[in-house]
Design a protein around this motif. Sequence first.
Motif, PDB file in Angstrom:
ATOM      1  N   HIS A   1       0.793  -1.407   0.124  1.00  0.00           N
ATOM      2  CA  HIS A   1       0.015  -0.060  -0.175  1.00  0.00           C
ATOM      3  C   HIS A   1       0.901   1.332  -0.142  1.00  0.00           C
ATOM      4  O   HIS A   1       0.653   2.221  -0.584  1.00  0.00           O
ATOM      5  N   GLN A   2       2.001   1.186   0.500  1.00  0.00           N
ATOM      6  CA  GLN A   2       2.839   2.463   0.532  1.00  0.00           C
ATOM      7  C   GLN A   2       3.621   2.684  -0.777  1.00  0.00           C
ATOM      8  O   GLN A   2       3.496   3.856  -1.162  1.00  0.00           O
TER       9      GLN A   2
ATOM     10  N   GLU B   1      -0.970  18.541  -9.459  1.00  0.00           N
ATOM     11  CA  GLU B   1      -2.267  18.438  -8.657  1.00  0.00           C
ATOM     12  C   GLU B   1      -1.845  17.945  -7.358  1.00  0.00           C
ATOM     13  O   GLU B   1      -0.876  17.318  -6.913  1.00  0.00           O
ATOM     14  N   GLY B   2      -2.802  18.474  -6.283  1.00  0.00           N
ATOM     15  CA  GLY B   2      -2.407  18.246  -4.917  1.00  0.00           C
ATOM     16  C   GLY B   2      -3.468  16.910  -4.426  1.00  0.00           C
ATOM     17  O   GLY B   2      -3.909  16.156  -5.570  1.00  0.00           O
ATOM     18  N   GLY B   3      -3.531  16.414  -3.349  1.00  0.00           N
ATOM     19  CA  GLY B   3      -4.291  15.384  -2.881  1.00  0.00           C
ATOM     20  C   GLY B   3      -3.880  14.951  -1.550  1.00  0.00           C
ATOM     21  O   GLY B   3      -3.177  15.513  -0.883  1.00  0.00           O
ATOM     22  N   VAL B   4      -4.663  14.013  -0.950  1.00  0.00           N
ATOM     23  CA  VAL B   4      -4.435  13.732   0.287  1.00  0.00           C
ATOM     24  C   VAL B   4      -4.524  11.931   0.417  1.00  0.00           C
ATOM     25  O   VAL B   4      -5.124  11.386  -0.380  1.00  0.00           O
ATOM     26  N   ILE B   5      -3.580  11.787   1.126  1.00  0.00           N
ATOM     27  CA  ILE B   5      -3.405  10.088   1.270  1.00  0.00           C
ATOM     28  C   ILE B   5      -3.797   9.710   2.790  1.00  0.00           C
ATOM     29  O   ILE B   5      -3.190  10.210   3.683  1.00  0.00           O
ATOM     30  N   TRP B   6      -5.108   8.891   2.853  1.00  0.00           N
ATOM     31  CA  TRP B   6      -5.461   8.820   4.087  1.00  0.00           C
ATOM     32  C   TRP B   6      -4.867   7.320   4.538  1.00  0.00           C
ATOM     33  O   TRP B   6      -4.622   6.256   3.991  1.00  0.00           O
ATOM     34  N   HIS B   7      -4.380   7.409   5.918  1.00  0.00           N
ATOM     35  CA  HIS B   7      -3.895   6.303   6.537  1.00  0.00           C
ATOM     36  C   HIS B   7      -4.458   5.771   7.653  1.00  0.00           C
ATOM     37  O   HIS B   7      -5.035   6.759   8.511  1.00  0.00           O
ATOM     38  N   THR B   8      -4.406   4.905   8.215  1.00  0.00           N
ATOM     39  CA  THR B   8      -4.878   4.342   9.439  1.00  0.00           C
ATOM     40  C   THR B   8      -3.403   4.152  10.376  1.00  0.00           C
ATOM     41  O   THR B   8      -2.466   4.393   9.931  1.00  0.00           O
ATOM     42  N   GLN B   9      -3.707   4.117  11.753  1.00  0.00           N
ATOM     43  CA  GLN B   9      -2.518   4.213  12.734  1.00  0.00           C
ATOM     44  C   GLN B   9      -1.779   2.879  12.311  1.00  0.00           C
ATOM     45  O   GLN B   9      -1.981   1.911  11.995  1.00  0.00           O
ATOM     46  N   GLY B  10      -0.516   3.270  12.396  1.00  0.00           N
ATOM     47  CA  GLY B  10       0.547   2.373  12.275  1.00  0.00           C
ATOM     48  C   GLY B  10       0.609   1.658  10.780  1.00  0.00           C
ATOM     49  O   GLY B  10       1.349   0.657  10.801  1.00  0.00           O
ATOM     50  N   SER B  11       0.292   2.339   9.957  1.00  0.00           N
ATOM     51  CA  SER B  11       0.464   1.902   8.239  1.00  0.00           C
ATOM     52  C   SER B  11       1.808   2.376   7.729  1.00  0.00           C
ATOM     53  O   SER B  11       1.579   2.101   6.545  1.00  0.00           O
TER      54      SER B  11
END
Length: 306
Positions: free
Chosen positions: A253-254, A269-279
């Motif tokens: 996933h990284q 372009e910009g953007g957001v990478i959503w992560h869970t804790q410890g990912s």
Amino acid sequence: MANSARSERETQDRVIRLFQKMGYAYLGDWSRREKNRAVEYELLEAFLRRRGVAPELVAAARLRIDQALPVLGHTLYEANAGVYQLLRYGVIVSAGPGKPHETVRLVDWDTPGNNDFALAEEVTLREGGDVRRPDLVLYLNGFAVGVIELKRASVTVGDGIRQLISNQRANPYFFVASQLLLAGNDVEGLYYGTCGTEEQFYVRWKEAAPAAPAPGCHLDGPLARLCDRETLLDLLRDGILFDGGVKKVPRPHQYLALKAAQERLLRKEGGVIWHTQGSGKSLLMVMLVKWILEHRPAARVLIVTD
């Protein structure tokens, strides 16, 4: 069951054919070949000559590589980091006294097809009376960058991972060029780590394969994706980190997030990478920032943390 009956030999033969279809040259069975090394200089020098590198620069580059290879006096981590720097950025050498210094590129990172990809099987390693024999070794322009241990379906992948770890301890001289270490079978699929990775940190490549593998052959799809020549070069160029004594490679996933972010940045372009804790947010940030600064040296990076 058919999966249980499938032998390691059959799996290995099938995987070799897979790599040949991906453009890897088959070097043969090296079980009886003596002095298998981390760098096969005949392969490296053939690549450099084809690239038009002058013979005196080839000789100087070989000497510089020879100086970086020994583990004696260094940890495997330190020696591996030194060899990686040469692979990643090239070797700065001179053709002779008074001659200007030039950079000899050991890998063409921009055009995968200009490189020589090859594999050998049953590569015998000897250290004193100890003999090891990795199933498959992948070579990039002569550098042994990948080692693969294959197991039949009835044997756990964990056995292959422990074999990789044991082989590094017994034959560290061979692993100084290693970038990816892989273990797999037809039931559990493919797990990978890098030089020095502990067993619990090997991860499974989970991305869906472009084409469905044959029944029971869950190994083939991940191998085809991860070891595709373009993907392999890309991962080695942008995904390797040496972090305080621990060498790290991205989890699936990284790596996929890194590629998606690069594509958006190239389109401005910009953007957001959503992560869970410890990912693995921090490691991904480092990989992405390294890429940004290499491609946009004037860029500014702002890190905000809570």
